[in-house]
Design an enzyme around this catalytic site. Structure first.
Site, PDB file in Angstrom:
ATOM      1  N   TYR A  70       7.417 -90.122 -89.865  1.00 22.78           N
ATOM      2  CA  TYR A  70       7.970 -89.701 -91.148  1.00 22.78           C
ATOM      3  C   TYR A  70       8.686 -90.864 -91.828  1.00 22.78           C
ATOM      4  CZ  TYR A  70      10.887 -87.052 -94.451  1.00 22.78           C
ATOM      5  OH  TYR A  70      11.517 -86.586 -95.587  1.00 22.78           O
ATOM      6  N   THR A 108       5.236 -81.563-108.128  1.00 21.77           N
ATOM      7  CA  THR A 108       4.392 -81.209-106.988  1.00 21.77           C
ATOM      8  C   THR A 108       5.275 -80.683-105.858  1.00 21.77           C
ATOM      9  OG1 THR A 108       4.461 -83.339-105.800  1.00 21.77           O
ATOM     10  CG2 THR A 108       2.892 -83.137-107.634  1.00 21.77           C
ATOM     11  N   GLY A 109       4.674 -79.958-104.930  1.00 22.80           N
ATOM     12  CA  GLY A 109       5.466 -79.395-103.840  1.00 22.80           C
ATOM     13  C   GLY A 109       6.507 -78.423-104.330  1.00 22.80           C
TER      14      GLY A 109
END
Length: 250
Positions: free
Chosen positions: A155, A17-18
């Site tokens: 984050y 993914t990504g």
């Protein structure tokens, strides 16, 4: 005479993914060089296709999908063949001093960095898409599990949650011989670090804090992902592998 290579990915089908940019793209490309069949996902059709055309070998697949959308995840899972490995490289950053953090922005970063990859894995398991003996690799960070930086609390919290989940998943899935690990990079030269309010001068100054006097390259994280995806790491699960150029030593 065939050269012995315990890091070979020949015969393995890997979902990344990504994969449209940065570390995810590099992992997909390097894994294809090691013989894997790749299934790549991302939200940007043009950039994902750039990754796809850079893959070595044949029979790769690409799917445009927003993993924050439940229907898109369901469609992706239904379309997938059985797989031997998953790399969850999708992620976003958001820089803001803690005292200014808003609930909506906190939810947004957790949705992408934590909930999306975790729910995807759960649906893959329920759909019996993950083969026995497979390897699941999350992309975490040194920030959160190990370190902290000013303005990076949202984050860091999302990546700390990822690293904690990896340990629990590793225990729960061990009976299925499915390994779960995380990569904890330091700063890596990707487009992500050049967005937001951080200046190039600040980045240059920050590099001096690393014993190797530089940031990492995406392919240096990809090589670690290959280790975790390959049979070379068959006794490794629940690990949070720090790859930071020595930053956390100081």
């Amino acid at each position: 005479m065939e050269i012995y290579n315990p890091f070979s990915l020949i015969g393995k089908t890997i979902l990344v993914t990504g994969a449209s940019s940065g570390i995810g793209r590099s992992i997909a490309i390097e894994a294809s060089k090691m013989g894997a069949t790749l299934i790549i996902t991302g939200r940007d059709k043009e950039r994902l296709n750039e990754t796809y055309t850079s893959l070595m070998g044949n029979n790769h697949l690409q799917f445009i999908a927003d993993l924050n959308e439940s229907e898109a995840v369901d469609n992706l899972v239904d379309s997938l063949p059985s797989i031997n490995g998953v790399v969850l490289a999708l992620g976003i950053g958001d820089w803001l001093p803690f005292q200014f953090v808003k609930k909506e922005r906190l939810y947004r970063i957790f949705e992408t960095n934590f909930f999306a990859p975790v729910i995807l894995i759960q649906k893959l398991l329920k759909g019996r898409k993950v083969r026995k003996g497979s390897s699941i690799v999350f992309l975490s960070s040194i920030d959160g599990p190990v370190t902290a930086h000013i303005g990076n609390s949202m984050y860091a919290a999302s990546k700390g949650a990822v690293s904690a989940m990896v340990k629990g998943m590793a225990v729960d899935l061990a009976s299925k011989e499915i390994r779960v690990n995380a990569l904890l990079p330091g700063m890596i030269e990707t487009p992500l670090i050049h967005c937001g309010d951080i200046t190039e001068e600040q980045l240059k100054e920050d590099k001096r804090l690393y014993p190797l006097r530089r940031y990492g390259k995406p392919e240096e994280i990809a090589y670690a992902a290959i280790y975790l995806l390959s049979n070379a790491s068959s006794f490794t699960t629940g690990a949070n592998l720090v790859i930071d150029g020595g930053f956390t030593l100081l």
